[in-house]
Design a protein around this motif. Structure first.
Motif, short mmCIF file in Angstrom:
data_model
loop_
_atom_site.label_atom_id
_atom_site.label_comp_id
_atom_site.label_asym_id
_atom_site.label_seq_id
_atom_site.Cartn_x
_atom_site.Cartn_y
_atom_site.Cartn_z
N UNK A 11 4.41 -0.93 17.76
CA UNK A 11 3.28 -2.16 17.78
C UNK A 11 1.67 -1.50 17.46
N UNK A 12 1.55 -0.50 17.69
CA UNK A 12 -0.11 0.14 17.78
C UNK A 12 0.27 0.00 16.26
N UNK A 13 1.60 1.20 15.63
CA UNK A 13 1.30 1.20 13.90
C UNK A 13 1.14 0.44 12.80
N UNK A 14 1.70 -0.73 13.90
CA UNK A 14 1.93 -2.10 13.24
C UNK A 14 0.57 -2.56 13.04
N UNK A 15 -0.65 -2.56 14.36
CA UNK A 15 -1.90 -3.03 15.14
C UNK A 15 -1.32 -4.01 15.21
N UNK A 16 -0.27 -4.47 15.92
CA UNK A 16 0.00 -5.54 16.31
C UNK A 16 -1.41 -6.15 17.28
N UNK A 17 -1.74 -7.08 18.00
CA UNK A 17 -2.38 -7.26 19.45
C UNK A 17 -1.18 -6.56 20.57
N UNK A 45 11.90 -4.61 13.90
CA UNK A 45 11.65 -5.30 15.33
C UNK A 45 10.41 -6.09 14.22
N UNK A 46 10.04 -5.10 14.60
CA UNK A 46 8.23 -5.36 14.06
C UNK A 46 8.04 -5.96 12.76
N UNK A 47 8.41 -6.41 11.86
CA UNK A 47 7.87 -7.49 10.94
C UNK A 47 8.43 -9.05 11.92
N UNK A 48 9.82 -9.13 12.53
CA UNK A 48 10.00 -9.92 13.15
C UNK A 48 9.28 -10.64 14.44
N UNK A 49 8.79 -9.27 15.18
CA UNK A 49 7.15 -9.61 15.42
C UNK A 49 6.48 -10.35 15.31
N UNK A 50 5.83 -9.84 13.90
CA UNK A 50 4.73 -10.04 13.88
C UNK A 50 4.50 -11.47 13.13
N UNK A 51 5.79 -11.56 12.05
CA UNK A 51 6.72 -12.96 11.95
C UNK A 51 6.21 -13.85 13.28
N UNK A 52 6.63 -13.92 14.24
CA UNK A 52 6.44 -14.74 15.31
C UNK A 52 5.31 -15.24 15.50
N UNK A 53 4.41 -13.44 15.87
CA UNK A 53 3.15 -14.28 16.32
C UNK A 53 2.36 -14.82 15.05
N UNK A 54 2.60 -14.84 13.91
CA UNK A 54 0.94 -15.68 13.28
C UNK A 54 2.15 -17.13 13.60
N UNK A 55 3.44 -17.09 13.53
CA UNK A 55 4.01 -18.63 14.26
C UNK A 55 3.37 -18.65 14.37
#
Length: 142
Positions: free
Chosen positions: A14-20, A110-120
């Motif tokens: 989560x930190x590496x992908x700079x997600x909230x 996991x992170x690309x999926x999570x990122x896409x859902x957060x943006x959506x």
């Protein structure tokens, strides 16, 4: 509560992908008197994550054969029923829930999926807002 290696890997990614930053062990069903928790949660986006940890063991069968068997507390009949109730309650309360295993994290899936859902769900891809001190400096006092 001691973190598992799965939880540590998730936090690192989560930190590496700079997600909230999520809230960990978030109780999402207090409104209906339940103590259900998500492993990670973004309440603003009504999104929870469940990390599915398990062990695989080799069990010796008759005639020297072996079979790989999944073992974990989450794979008992009672725990599967509880997990179903928990996910059903989450859906009834309007939550989306993603589920990831160690394999998803190791394969960097996991992170690309999570990122896409957060943006959506409305995340603009930006990091957290300015800290209070920085925000005060950014305001024009005149």
């Amino acid at each position: 509560m001691k973190q598992s290696s799965l939880e540590e890997r998730f936090r690192d990614q989560v930190a590496r992908y700079r997600l909230p930053e999520p809230i960990y062990e978030y109780r999402f069903a207090k409104i209906v008197g339940r103590q259900h928790r998500f492993d990670a949660c973004w309440p603003t986006y009504h999104l929870g994550v469940e990390l599915q940890g398990f062990n695989v063991e080799s069990v010796k069968l008759a005639r020297g054969h072996h079979q790989r068997v999944v073992t974990s507390g989450h794979f008992s009949v009672g725990q599967i029923a509880e997990d179903c109730d928990k996910l059903n309650m989450a859906i009834l309360l309007g939550w989306s829930v993603l589920q990831f295993t160690e394999s998803h994290l190791k394969a960097d899936q996991a992170m690309p999926v999570l990122q896409r859902v957060l943006v959506a769900r409305g995340w603009d891809g930006m990091l957290a807002p300015l800290q209070p001190m920085q925000a005060e400096l950014a305001v024009d006092p005149f």
